[in-house]
Design a protein around this motif. Structure first.
Motif, PDB file in Angstrom:
ATOM      1  N   PRO A 171     -75.596  36.375 -59.621  1.00 16.74           N
ATOM      2  CA  PRO A 171     -76.615  35.367 -59.987  1.00 16.74           C
ATOM      3  C   PRO A 171     -76.439  34.023 -59.306  1.00 16.74           C
ATOM      4  O   PRO A 171     -77.414  33.378 -58.970  1.00 16.74           O
ATOM      5  CB  PRO A 171     -76.454  35.252 -61.499  1.00 16.74           C
ATOM      6  N   ARG A 172     -75.208  33.551 -59.093  1.00 20.33           N
ATOM      7  CA  ARG A 172     -75.048  32.223 -58.492  1.00 20.33           C
ATOM      8  C   ARG A 172     -75.587  32.189 -57.070  1.00 20.33           C
ATOM      9  O   ARG A 172     -76.109  31.189 -56.620  1.00 20.33           O
ATOM     10  CB  ARG A 172     -73.600  31.759 -58.561  1.00 20.33           C
TER      11      ARG A 172
ATOM     12  N   LEU B 203     -78.148  33.984 -55.982  1.00 18.18           N
ATOM     13  CA  LEU B 203     -79.607  33.936 -56.096  1.00 18.18           C
ATOM     14  C   LEU B 203     -80.079  32.541 -56.448  1.00 18.18           C
ATOM     15  O   LEU B 203     -81.096  32.078 -55.930  1.00 18.18           O
ATOM     16  CB  LEU B 203     -80.083  34.955 -57.129  1.00 18.18           C
ATOM     17  N   ARG B 204     -79.346  31.852 -57.339  1.00 17.12           N
ATOM     18  CA  ARG B 204     -79.732  30.489 -57.696  1.00 17.12           C
ATOM     19  C   ARG B 204     -79.658  29.577 -56.482  1.00 17.12           C
ATOM     20  O   ARG B 204     -80.571  28.796 -56.225  1.00 17.12           O
ATOM     21  CB  ARG B 204     -78.826  29.958 -58.806  1.00 17.12           C
ATOM     22  N   VAL B 205     -78.558  29.673 -55.736  1.00 21.69           N
ATOM     23  CA  VAL B 205     -78.388  28.802 -54.568  1.00 21.69           C
ATOM     24  C   VAL B 205     -79.419  29.146 -53.510  1.00 21.69           C
ATOM     25  O   VAL B 205     -80.037  28.259 -52.924  1.00 21.69           O
ATOM     26  CB  VAL B 205     -76.949  28.919 -54.005  1.00 21.69           C
ATOM     27  N   GLN B 206     -79.652  30.439 -53.271  1.00 21.01           N
ATOM     28  CA  GLN B 206     -80.657  30.823 -52.288  1.00 21.01           C
ATOM     29  C   GLN B 206     -82.035  30.326 -52.711  1.00 21.01           C
ATOM     30  O   GLN B 206     -82.799  29.826 -51.893  1.00 21.01           O
ATOM     31  CB  GLN B 206     -80.678  32.333 -52.104  1.00 21.01           C
ATOM     32  N   GLY B 207     -82.359  30.413 -53.995  1.00 29.46           N
ATOM     33  CA  GLY B 207     -83.638  29.919 -54.498  1.00 29.46           C
ATOM     34  C   GLY B 207     -83.787  28.424 -54.306  1.00 29.46           C
ATOM     35  O   GLY B 207     -84.848  27.940 -53.915  1.00 29.46           O
ATOM     36  N   ILE B 208     -82.734  27.685 -54.582  1.00 32.59           N
ATOM     37  CA  ILE B 208     -82.763  26.228 -54.401  1.00 32.59           C
ATOM     38  C   ILE B 208     -82.960  25.884 -52.927  1.00 32.59           C
ATOM     39  O   ILE B 208     -83.776  25.030 -52.572  1.00 32.59           O
ATOM     40  CB  ILE B 208     -81.483  25.582 -54.960  1.00 32.59           C
TER      41      ILE B 208
ATOM     42  N   THR C 157     -72.890  27.629 -51.371  1.00 34.35           N
ATOM     43  CA  THR C 157     -73.993  26.979 -50.668  1.00 34.35           C
ATOM     44  C   THR C 157     -73.827  27.113 -49.165  1.00 34.35           C
ATOM     45  O   THR C 157     -74.804  27.373 -48.443  1.00 34.35           O
ATOM     46  CB  THR C 157     -74.091  25.496 -51.075  1.00 34.35           C
TER      47      THR C 157
END
Length: 115
Positions: A5-6, A8-13, A60
């Motif tokens: 999940p982390r 995906l969150r970073v890629q989304g940001i 990141t």
């Protein structure tokens, strides 16, 4: 491969910050659709510079590199710097295979002296 999940969150940001909100024809960009694309040659991300001033484990840094960005990662902790450097430096696959082969042929005590 399923991403943690982390990632995906970073890629989304990163995608949300780097991709335009609308395509040239005026239709909105679907970020969920963008997750599954190869962005290494994407003109919206390739060559963009991402600064990670507290890189710690390098999530990141790795995700920005996967999107084709240039990355500047900074951390006061030399261990964090070493971990990230090791994660992203080029790897000689032939040398790695040879090292694995040597390891596989090494006799071990827990296997009655057999490889």
């Amino acid at each position: 491969m399923v991403c943690p999940p982390r990632f995906l969150r970073v890629q989304g940001i990163l995608l949300g910050a780097l991709k335009p909100a609308y395509r040239p024809d005026g239709t909105p960009v679907d970020l969920m659709e963008e997750f599954y694309k190869d962005h290494t040659e994407d003109p919206d991300t390739k060559g963009m510079t991402v600064l990670d001033p507290f890189m710690r484990g390098g999530t990141t840094v790795v995700e920005a590199l996967r999107l084709g960005c240039r990355v500047v990662g900074i951390d006061l902790n030399p261990v964090a710097w070493f971990i990230v450097k090791t994660e992203v430096e080029p790897l000689d696959l032939k040398a790695l295979e040879k090292a694995f082969d040597r390891l596989a042929e090494r006799p071990v005590a827990w296997n009655d002296g057999k490889p």
